[in-house]
Write an enzyme that holds these catalytic residues in place. Structure first.
Site, PDB file in Angstrom:
ATOM      1  N   CYS A  76       0.775  -1.233   0.000  1.00 42.43           N
ATOM      2  CA  CYS A  76       0.000   0.000   0.000  1.00 42.43           C
ATOM      3  C   CYS A  76       0.813   1.293   0.000  1.00 42.43           C
ATOM      4  CB  CYS A  76      -0.959  -0.002   1.184  1.00 42.43           C
ATOM      5  SG  CYS A  76      -0.229  -0.658   2.701  1.00 42.43           S
ATOM      6  N   HIS A 139      -1.664   7.301   4.260  1.00 44.04           N
ATOM      7  CA  HIS A 139      -0.652   6.246   4.367  1.00 44.04           C
ATOM      8  C   HIS A 139       0.728   6.649   3.867  1.00 44.04           C
ATOM      9  CE1 HIS A 139      -0.748   1.616   4.976  1.00 44.04           C
ATOM     10  NE2 HIS A 139      -0.795   2.276   6.121  1.00 44.04           N
TER      11      HIS A 139
END
Length: 519
Positions: A76, A139
């Site tokens: 990710c 993130h």
């Protein structure tokens, strides 16, 4: 005699002339819909047999399907950093060299984040007068200096980390949810996720945030960029009550159905407001499905393995481009594409130049979108600090192979469940750089049949791949690794705004240590 490609190009030219004459060419709106751990085989249009994604299937019917589109990493955070910067993680620093070829990301205790000297997509669009909003998971670093509003976004509704939890706020704090610069609550405290049933209203909140933002921007006649980075398909899975128990695929299918519903709501809002012909929408995922999660993970279709690996299942993404009046409907592009290409493509569509003082890996795909041209390019598969594989045309060469360590595998962590190919899905890091393993991805998408090194086919194709690797390495200047150091003191103990909610917690004193990345 005219070919099909000639006909498509002629029609595309007509579309382009209409577009320019109608005055819509200046500053179109952009929406990137980035799913989390969604697999190539999760959509009906990609062959999922239950056909539970009618809105995405319609989006593909009205737009262009990209079956050969990839993330820049099988995990990710590096994938998202590459999307935002247009650069491979090895260049933008989103990797670790604590150990060889290890995947690394941004858990709560990570010290690093997206570097200030990276020029992100929203920063480029901001110069052209765009208002930029991220909804969902960032993130790219949870400390305030790494937050999206410090890197080109004007608005944010979402979280800096994944929705793991619940935690006790003593050893580990619950993840904060932000509205712009300040937190407005925490997962499992104010934004509930039922770990037993999977029930949560988060996706509905993210849908409404998108609709409100679009309405506001259309009303103000200000061009916008919406980064809809929803994360419900990442474990722990969640869906709102009306969707629970509605899919033949179980909870994961419920989640996909709700996300598909959200896509439909957003596209319908564009139609209702009359801006669909001036809005480019791209749907994709950050990496392949988490096959190790078994029934709580998605499907990578015919491809090998999944998330965390540089086999096709780890990095090939379900991707769709949609732009009524600009993209001829019902097309399929076999362009080797990357999420990094959205950086250069959106900059071009906004009339902005990409940086020239650094290597940008993303290609401008406007000719692909509007003329279905195919741009020849190599595609590089990285895992941490190592170049693991290369694809050029229909051929893919593995320079290194491994899934995960045999010790982890024996503990039940399996990145390739039900798939075991001798000398390919290895549990040791095997170096093949002298004699790469070669596959023809067109006729063997599952990477099952190694082309023999003594065959004429191998000899005819391996040279151009080795040349691409040589040229890539000659021009490679790795960025400073951002994912080497972890420190519990930098976790989300007291984010901005916590004092207003009575949710500031005491963390430990600083004690930085090198992060351990087992995968």
């Amino acid at each position: 005699m005219a070919t099909v490609q000639d006909l498509i190009s002629a029609i595309s030219l007509v579309y382009l002339i209409y577009f320019v004459k109608s005055g819509m060419a200046a500053h179109p709106n952009f929406i990137i819909m980035l799913m989390d751990d969604m697999g190539w085989g999760d959509l009906g249009v990609y062959g999922e047999p239950n056909k539970e994604t009618p809105n995405l299937d319609r989006m593909a019917e009205e737009g262009m399907l990209f079956p050969d589109f990839y993330s820049a990493n099988p995990l990710c955070s590096p994938s998202r950093a590459a999307l935002m910067s247009g650069r491979l993680p090895i260049r933008n620093g989103f990797y670790s060299d604590n150990a060889h070829a290890r995947n690394a990301y941004t858990p709560q205790d990570i010290v690093g984040g997206i570097p200030d000297d990276e020029i992100l997509l929203p920063e480029i669009l901001k110069k052209a007068g765009y208002r930029n909003k991220i909804i969902g998971k960032w993130h790219l670093g949870q400390q305030p200096q790494y937050h999206p509003l410090k890197h080109g976004f004007d608005e944010w509704f979402g979280a800096p980390n994944c929705h793991f939890g619940p935690y006790d706020n003593k050893k580990t704090p619950n993840i904060p949810v932000y509205k712009d610069k300040q937190m407005i609550g925490r997962y499992y405290q104010d934004f509930l996720i039922d770990r037993e049933t999977g029930e949560s209203n988060l996706t509905q909140i993210y849908i409404q945030e998108a609709l409100t933002f679009i309405e506001s921007q259309v009303s103000s006649q200000e061009p916008f960029f919406l980064y809809w980075a929803v994360d419900a398909t990442h474990e722990p899975l969640y869906a709102s009550k009306p969707f629970l128990g509605t899919s033949r695929r179980g909870l994961y299918g419920d989640v996909v159905r709700e996300l598909d519903y959200g896509v439909g709501k957003i596209l319908n809002k564009l139609r209702q407001l009359g801006v669909q012909e001036n809005t480019f929408v791209f749907f994709s995922s950050d990496n392949g499905a988490a096959t190790y999660a078994k029934i709580h993970g998605g499907s990578n279709g015919p491809f090998l393995c999944g998330k965390e690996t540089t086999f096709e299942g780890g990095m090939r993404e379900p991707s769709i481009a949609w732009w009524p009046s600009r993209i001829i409907p019902g097309q399929v592009s076999n362009q080797l594409g990357s999420l990094m290409d959205l950086y250069s493509t959106l900059a071009s569509l906004a009339g902005q130049d990409i940086p020239t003082d650094r290597v940008v890996d993303g290609l401008d795909l406007t000719k692909v979108l509007f003329g279905n041209y195919e741009i020849k390019r190599p595609l590089f598969y990285y895992r941490g600090n190592e170049l693991m594989a290369v694809r050029l045309g229909e051929y893919k060469a593995h320079l290194w192979t491994w899934t995960n360590s045999v010790q982890e595998f024996q503990r039940g962590v399996n990145f390739c469940p039900g798939q075991s190919i001798e000398n390919v899905t290895t549990h040791d890091q095997v170096n093949h750089t002298t004699e790469p393993l070669l596959f023809h991805i067109g006729r063997d998408p599952g990477e099952k049949y190694i082309i023999k090194p003594n065959s004429q086919e191998y000899k005819d194709n391996i040279g151009s791949i080795k040349q691409a690797v040589k040229q890539h390495r000659a021009n490679l200047v790795p960025g400073k690794p951002q994912l080497n150091w972890c420190d519990k003191s930098v976790m989300n103990w007291s984010p901005p705004g916590c004092e207003k909610l009575g949710q500031c917690y005491n963390g430990p004193s600083s004690n930085p240590k090198k992060c351990v990345w087992p995968h």
